[in-house]
Design a protein around this motif. Structure first.
Motif, short mmCIF file in Angstrom:
data_model
loop_
_atom_site.label_atom_id
_atom_site.label_comp_id
_atom_site.label_asym_id
_atom_site.label_seq_id
_atom_site.Cartn_x
_atom_site.Cartn_y
_atom_site.Cartn_z
N THR A 250 12.01 5.88 -3.26
CA THR A 250 11.62 6.36 -4.17
C THR A 250 12.67 7.55 -5.32
O THR A 250 12.06 7.35 -6.47
CB THR A 250 10.66 7.61 -3.27
N LYS A 251 13.16 7.79 -4.72
CA LYS A 251 14.69 8.45 -4.78
C LYS A 251 15.51 7.75 -6.93
O LYS A 251 15.54 7.82 -7.97
CB LYS A 251 15.46 8.64 -4.79
N SER A 252 15.62 6.64 -7.15
CA SER A 252 15.11 5.19 -7.51
C SER A 252 14.25 4.95 -8.78
O SER A 252 14.96 5.08 -9.59
CB SER A 252 16.37 3.33 -6.65
N ILE A 253 13.43 4.80 -8.56
CA ILE A 253 12.58 5.03 -8.74
C ILE A 253 12.33 6.34 -9.78
O ILE A 253 11.70 5.91 -10.95
CB ILE A 253 10.77 4.53 -8.28
N ASN A 254 12.30 7.10 -8.94
CA ASN A 254 12.02 8.41 -9.97
C ASN A 254 13.22 7.81 -11.48
O ASN A 254 13.11 9.06 -12.31
CB ASN A 254 12.53 9.65 -9.16
N ALA A 255 14.07 7.94 -10.77
CA ALA A 255 14.97 7.99 -12.15
C ALA A 255 15.27 7.07 -12.94
O ALA A 255 15.64 7.43 -14.38
CB ALA A 255 16.96 7.71 -11.25
N ALA A 256 14.87 5.95 -13.05
CA ALA A 256 14.16 5.23 -13.79
C ALA A 256 12.86 5.21 -14.95
O ALA A 256 13.08 5.12 -15.80
CB ALA A 256 13.47 3.53 -13.06
N VAL A 257 11.89 6.31 -14.03
CA VAL A 257 10.88 6.24 -14.45
C VAL A 257 11.45 7.91 -15.67
O VAL A 257 11.77 8.00 -16.60
CB VAL A 257 9.83 6.60 -13.60
N HIS A 258 12.60 8.44 -14.99
CA HIS A 258 12.78 9.68 -16.28
C HIS A 258 14.26 10.14 -15.70
O HIS A 258 14.87 10.62 -15.48
CB HIS A 258 12.14 11.03 -15.21
N PRO A 259 14.78 8.72 -16.61
CA PRO A 259 16.70 8.97 -16.79
C PRO A 259 16.90 10.51 -17.18
O PRO A 259 15.68 10.71 -18.46
CB PRO A 259 16.69 7.50 -17.59
N ALA A 260 18.14 10.61 -16.97
CA ALA A 260 18.68 11.40 -17.74
C ALA A 260 18.73 11.72 -18.89
O ALA A 260 19.09 10.58 -19.97
CB ALA A 260 20.04 12.04 -17.35
N LYS A 261 18.83 12.85 -20.12
CA LYS A 261 19.04 12.12 -21.35
C LYS A 261 20.38 12.59 -22.67
O LYS A 261 21.09 13.95 -21.50
CB LYS A 261 18.07 13.54 -22.00
N THR A 262 21.35 11.29 -21.89
CA THR A 262 22.37 11.61 -22.13
C THR A 262 22.91 10.42 -23.10
O THR A 262 22.65 9.47 -23.72
CB THR A 262 23.49 11.04 -20.86
N GLU B 206 0.87 -1.74 0.35
CA GLU B 206 0.16 -0.01 -0.26
C GLU B 206 0.49 1.12 0.25
O GLU B 206 0.39 2.35 -0.46
CB GLU B 206 -0.93 -0.03 0.92
N THR B 207 1.75 1.39 0.70
CA THR B 207 2.65 2.09 0.61
C THR B 207 3.53 2.53 -0.63
O THR B 207 4.18 3.90 -0.77
CB THR B 207 3.96 1.74 1.97
N PHE B 208 3.97 1.91 -1.27
CA PHE B 208 4.59 1.08 -2.26
C PHE B 208 3.46 2.47 -3.75
O PHE B 208 3.70 3.04 -4.75
CB PHE B 208 5.23 0.00 -3.21
N GLU B 209 2.18 1.79 -3.30
CA GLU B 209 1.13 2.45 -4.03
C GLU B 209 0.88 3.87 -4.07
O GLU B 209 0.63 4.35 -5.42
CB GLU B 209 0.23 1.80 -3.86
N PHE B 210 1.00 4.38 -2.32
CA PHE B 210 0.66 5.29 -2.42
C PHE B 210 2.00 6.14 -2.70
O PHE B 210 1.15 7.27 -3.79
CB PHE B 210 0.67 5.55 -0.58
N ASN B 211 3.00 5.76 -2.77
CA ASN B 211 4.44 6.54 -3.19
C ASN B 211 4.58 6.59 -4.98
O ASN B 211 5.74 7.25 -5.63
CB ASN B 211 5.55 6.28 -2.73
N MET B 212 3.76 5.92 -5.73
CA MET B 212 3.87 5.32 -6.99
C MET B 212 2.51 6.61 -7.04
O MET B 212 2.46 6.63 -9.21
CB MET B 212 3.25 4.15 -7.66
N LYS B 213 2.00 7.33 -6.66
CA LYS B 213 1.11 8.55 -6.96
C LYS B 213 1.15 9.08 -8.71
O LYS B 213 0.94 9.43 -9.29
CB LYS B 213 0.32 8.71 -6.59
#
Length: 264
Positions: free
Chosen positions: A220-232, A118-125
């Motif tokens: 969360t920080k690693s998930i965000n990075a995987a969803v929005h990787p830098a453009k390099t 449930e906490t994963f789901e909440f943080n993935m909103k």
């Protein structure tokens, strides 16, 4: 008014006051009991479910064995991110969200796992709409995030490491991520060529593409990075142990120079 009626009403009033007082005392006692029986446990980013189970056991909650058994035999699919995930013992890998939790001492493994999901789901909103709109595979996102979690020493590197993963996948180049070898053989200060040759579907030196499941539960920080990787255009990176940051390269020649400079 009749004296008998007045006495009767008085008795009723006293009884009501007594009941209310008793209820209040019971409520206070119940609250104090619950507080006294609450256990706080912190699940760090990057833990495997086995390590999560050990933390829970050390905190005086469920046993590691019971937790692992519940994880590996989980059957509740009422979570959008579990749809389509292979129904094997690694089903919940990557989805047991790292955080600080408060549980009753008698909480079951099932209750604990449900709370973590449930906490994963909440943080993935904040990412769910983007993932859905861009038709990203949530399991692959979490697998990539788990690699970033284990590889990144500092937050500044996360999105860039994610970009390297994406760039290598795009050109069908083996990811060659040391963290996947450590996942197979256990933690070691230094890896040798024989370690890189170990046969396993998780060996990203021998196998192209992503490993079959996450190698840990990312934050969360690693998930965000995987969803929005830098453009390099980066394809390589090496750790600068002095700064604990990674140095990135676009070419193998530059990477070799970086290795010579930062790996002593």
């Amino acid at each position: 008014m009749n004296l008998k009626i007045m006495k009767f009403r008085m008795k009723i009033l006293v009884l009501i006051v007594f009941i209310i007082a008793a209820f209040g005392v019971l409520n206070v006692c119940n609250t104090l009991y619950k507080k006294a029986n609450v256990v706080k446990v912190t699940v760090p980013e990057g833990y495997t479910y086995e390590e999560v189970g050990k933390s829970l056991q050390n905190a005086g909650l469920v046993t590691q064995k019971d937790f692992i058994n519940e994880v590996e035999n989980w059957s509740d699919n009422n979570y959008w991110f579990l749809k389509g995930v292979p129904n094997d013992k690694h089903k919940l890998d990557g989805f047991l969200f790292p955080a600080t939790y408060s549980f009753q001492k008698d909480a079951t493994s099932k209750v604990i796992i449900s709370k973590m999901l449930e906490t994963f789901e909440f943080n993935m909103k904040s990412n769910k709409d983007y993932i859905t709109k861009n038709k990203l595979n949530i399991r692959n996102v979490v697998i990539e995030a788990s690699l970033v979690e284990k590889e990144a020493a500092k937050d500044i590197d996360r999105a860039k490491i994610a970009s390297v993963i994406q760039n290598r996948l795009a050109i069908k180049m083996p990811l060659q991520i040391d963290a996947t070898i450590i996942y197979i053989i256990g933690d070691k200060k230094k890896l040798y060529n024989k370690d890189l040759a170990v046969k396993s579907p998780y060996n990203t030196y021998l196998n192209k593409g992503l490993p079959p499941s996450p190698i840990c539960n990312p934050g969360t920080k690693s998930i965000n990075a995987a969803v929005h990787p830098a453009k390099t255009n980066y394809i390589f990176y090496v750790l600068n142990s002095k700064t604990n940051e990674h140095v990135f390269a676009k070419t193998y020649a530059q990477h070799i120079k970086n290795v010579a400079k930062y790996i002593k």
